[in-house]
Design a protein around this motif. Sequence first.
Motif, PDB file in Angstrom:
ATOM      1  N   ARG A   1       0.842  -1.201   0.000  1.00 60.25           N
ATOM      2  CA  ARG A   1       0.000   0.000   0.000  1.00 60.25           C
ATOM      3  C   ARG A   1       0.872   1.243   0.000  1.00 60.25           C
ATOM      4  O   ARG A   1       1.935   1.274   0.601  1.00 60.25           O
ATOM      5  CB  ARG A   1      -0.893   0.037   1.239  1.00 60.25           C
ATOM      6  CG  ARG A   1      -1.777  -1.143   1.414  1.00 60.25           C
ATOM      7  CD  ARG A   1      -3.158  -1.078   0.894  1.00 60.25           C
ATOM      8  NE  ARG A   1      -3.904   0.100   1.245  1.00 60.25           N
ATOM      9  CZ  ARG A   1      -4.841   0.586   0.458  1.00 60.25           C
ATOM     10  NH1 ARG A   1      -5.084   0.033  -0.694  1.00 60.25           N
ATOM     11  NH2 ARG A   1      -5.516   1.646   0.800  1.00 60.25           N
ATOM     12  N   SER A   2       0.398   2.271  -0.674  1.00 59.03           N
ATOM     13  CA  SER A   2       1.047   3.576  -0.623  1.00 59.03           C
ATOM     14  C   SER A   2      -0.053   4.620  -0.552  1.00 59.03           C
ATOM     15  O   SER A   2      -1.193   4.371  -0.925  1.00 59.03           O
ATOM     16  CB  SER A   2       1.942   3.801  -1.844  1.00 59.03           C
ATOM     17  OG  SER A   2       1.167   3.834  -3.018  1.00 59.03           O
ATOM     18  N   GLY A   3       0.309   5.775  -0.043  1.00 60.42           N
ATOM     19  CA  GLY A   3      -0.699   6.811   0.073  1.00 60.42           C
ATOM     20  C   GLY A   3      -0.092   8.150   0.385  1.00 60.42           C
ATOM     21  O   GLY A   3       1.099   8.263   0.683  1.00 60.42           O
ATOM     22  N   ILE A   4      -0.938   9.137   0.296  1.00 61.72           N
ATOM     23  CA  ILE A   4      -0.529  10.500   0.610  1.00 61.72           C
ATOM     24  C   ILE A   4      -1.717  11.206   1.246  1.00 61.72           C
ATOM     25  O   ILE A   4      -2.868  10.958   0.888  1.00 61.72           O
ATOM     26  CB  ILE A   4      -0.039  11.245  -0.651  1.00 61.72           C
ATOM     27  CG1 ILE A   4       0.552  12.585  -0.268  1.00 61.72           C
ATOM     28  CG2 ILE A   4      -1.131  11.383  -1.678  1.00 61.72           C
ATOM     29  CD1 ILE A   4       1.338  13.244  -1.386  1.00 61.72           C
ATOM     30  N   ASP A   5      -1.416  12.039   2.221  1.00 59.31           N
ATOM     31  CA  ASP A   5      -2.414  12.901   2.850  1.00 59.31           C
ATOM     32  C   ASP A   5      -1.994  14.341   2.619  1.00 59.31           C
ATOM     33  O   ASP A   5      -0.826  14.682   2.828  1.00 59.31           O
ATOM     34  CB  ASP A   5      -2.495  12.652   4.354  1.00 59.31           C
ATOM     35  CG  ASP A   5      -3.097  11.301   4.694  1.00 59.31           C
ATOM     36  OD1 ASP A   5      -3.445  10.554   3.766  1.00 59.31           O
ATOM     37  OD2 ASP A   5      -3.210  11.004   5.888  1.00 59.31           O
ATOM     38  N   ILE A   6      -2.930  15.175   2.210  1.00 60.01           N
ATOM     39  CA  ILE A   6      -2.655  16.591   2.000  1.00 60.01           C
ATOM     40  C   ILE A   6      -3.621  17.369   2.882  1.00 60.01           C
ATOM     41  O   ILE A   6      -4.836  17.323   2.649  1.00 60.01           O
ATOM     42  CB  ILE A   6      -2.855  16.992   0.522  1.00 60.01           C
ATOM     43  CG1 ILE A   6      -2.048  16.099  -0.399  1.00 60.01           C
ATOM     44  CG2 ILE A   6      -2.498  18.459   0.326  1.00 60.01           C
ATOM     45  CD1 ILE A   6      -2.422  16.246  -1.865  1.00 60.01           C
ATOM     46  N   PRO A   7      -3.125  18.071   3.896  1.00 64.81           N
ATOM     47  CA  PRO A   7      -4.020  18.898   4.704  1.00 64.81           C
ATOM     48  C   PRO A   7      -4.660  19.987   3.840  1.00 64.81           C
ATOM     49  O   PRO A   7      -3.998  20.582   2.985  1.00 64.81           O
ATOM     50  CB  PRO A   7      -3.095  19.518   5.759  1.00 64.81           C
ATOM     51  CG  PRO A   7      -1.868  18.663   5.753  1.00 64.81           C
ATOM     52  CD  PRO A   7      -1.744  18.114   4.366  1.00 64.81           C
ATOM     53  N   LEU A   8      -5.938  20.234   4.053  1.00 63.08           N
ATOM     54  CA  LEU A   8      -6.639  21.231   3.246  1.00 63.08           C
ATOM     55  C   LEU A   8      -5.995  22.608   3.374  1.00 63.08           C
ATOM     56  O   LEU A   8      -5.971  23.376   2.415  1.00 63.08           O
ATOM     57  CB  LEU A   8      -8.116  21.302   3.640  1.00 63.08           C
ATOM     58  CG  LEU A   8      -8.955  20.069   3.325  1.00 63.08           C
ATOM     59  CD1 LEU A   8     -10.390  20.280   3.781  1.00 63.08           C
ATOM     60  CD2 LEU A   8      -8.911  19.720   1.852  1.00 63.08           C
ATOM     61  N   ALA A   9      -5.462  22.911   4.544  1.00 65.95           N
ATOM     62  CA  ALA A   9      -4.856  24.223   4.761  1.00 65.95           C
ATOM     63  C   ALA A   9      -3.585  24.414   3.938  1.00 65.95           C
ATOM     64  O   ALA A   9      -3.141  25.546   3.740  1.00 65.95           O
ATOM     65  CB  ALA A   9      -4.540  24.405   6.245  1.00 65.95           C
ATOM     66  N   ARG A  10      -2.991  23.333   3.424  1.00 62.29           N
ATOM     67  CA  ARG A  10      -1.755  23.435   2.647  1.00 62.29           C
ATOM     68  C   ARG A  10      -1.996  23.468   1.147  1.00 62.29           C
ATOM     69  O   ARG A  10      -1.061  23.566   0.367  1.00 62.29           O
ATOM     70  CB  ARG A  10      -0.847  22.241   2.971  1.00 62.29           C
ATOM     71  CG  ARG A  10      -0.628  22.097   4.446  1.00 62.29           C
ATOM     72  CD  ARG A  10       0.711  22.176   4.959  1.00 62.29           C
ATOM     73  NE  ARG A  10       1.766  22.508   4.053  1.00 62.29           N
ATOM     74  CZ  ARG A  10       3.009  22.190   4.261  1.00 62.29           C
ATOM     75  NH1 ARG A  10       3.328  21.509   5.321  1.00 62.29           N
ATOM     76  NH2 ARG A  10       3.954  22.547   3.423  1.00 62.29           N
ATOM     77  N   ILE A  11      -3.237  23.371   0.727  1.00 65.56           N
ATOM     78  CA  ILE A  11      -3.551  23.353  -0.703  1.00 65.56           C
ATOM     79  C   ILE A  11      -3.564  24.779  -1.238  1.00 65.56           C
ATOM     80  O   ILE A  11      -4.258  25.642  -0.718  1.00 65.56           O
ATOM     81  CB  ILE A  11      -4.900  22.657  -0.966  1.00 65.56           C
ATOM     82  CG1 ILE A  11      -4.784  21.178  -0.604  1.00 65.56           C
ATOM     83  CG2 ILE A  11      -5.327  22.837  -2.418  1.00 65.56           C
ATOM     84  CD1 ILE A  11      -6.070  20.405  -0.723  1.00 65.56           C
ATOM     85  N   ASN A  12      -2.748  25.002  -2.285  1.00 64.19           N
ATOM     86  CA  ASN A  12      -2.685  26.318  -2.919  1.00 64.19           C
ATOM     87  C   ASN A  12      -3.655  26.444  -4.086  1.00 64.19           C
ATOM     88  O   ASN A  12      -4.268  27.487  -4.264  1.00 64.19           O
ATOM     89  CB  ASN A  12      -1.273  26.602  -3.431  1.00 64.19           C
ATOM     90  CG  ASN A  12      -0.305  26.850  -2.311  1.00 64.19           C
ATOM     91  OD1 ASN A  12      -0.692  27.156  -1.196  1.00 64.19           O
ATOM     92  ND2 ASN A  12       0.970  26.702  -2.608  1.00 64.19           N
TER      93      ASN A  12
END
Length: 172
Positions: free
Chosen positions: A103-114
């Motif tokens: 398994r692989s994955g990524i999490d992106i916090p909404l506050a870090r989305i440009n």
Amino acid sequence: MGYPDNVLAADENVVLHRHPHWKRLVGPVLVLLVTSAVAAFGAGYVSQTDWDPTARNVVLAVIGAVWLVIVGWLTLWPFLNWWTTHFVITDRRVMFRQGVLTRSGIDIPLARINSVEFRHGIVDRILRTGTLIIESASQDPLEFTDIPRVERVHALLYHEVFDTLGSEESPS
């Protein structure tokens, strides 16, 4: 408790949970149909021959084994990859997980989305799918392909990002 509920924080809520678009399964289904037809034709032909019963059984077993390997590799494996690929938007982050054995994955916090973009060609527009491109503060843009209803996901993510930031630019 199933995925993604088992990886959420205590007060985190799922806004959207999607698998890739079903178009990823068209090729594997065609492979299943063609392979099954060829194997059935071959088995029917071999069954009608006047070969020695042992030789006929060996050839039928080989046809069955080849069919099983092809179907497992080119049909079952892509289906499992599709089933275990998750694109999830919560009220705090965007999560992407994929893989059957590894398994692989990524999490992106909404506050870090440009920025959030989408792209789709004519076939993708007809099938209502496309590529979602998310640019975060510290990384190159990430592309998530075959997101169903990509325009809606884009709009939803845009609203979630601005709601998280509490911006005055937040669309109504």
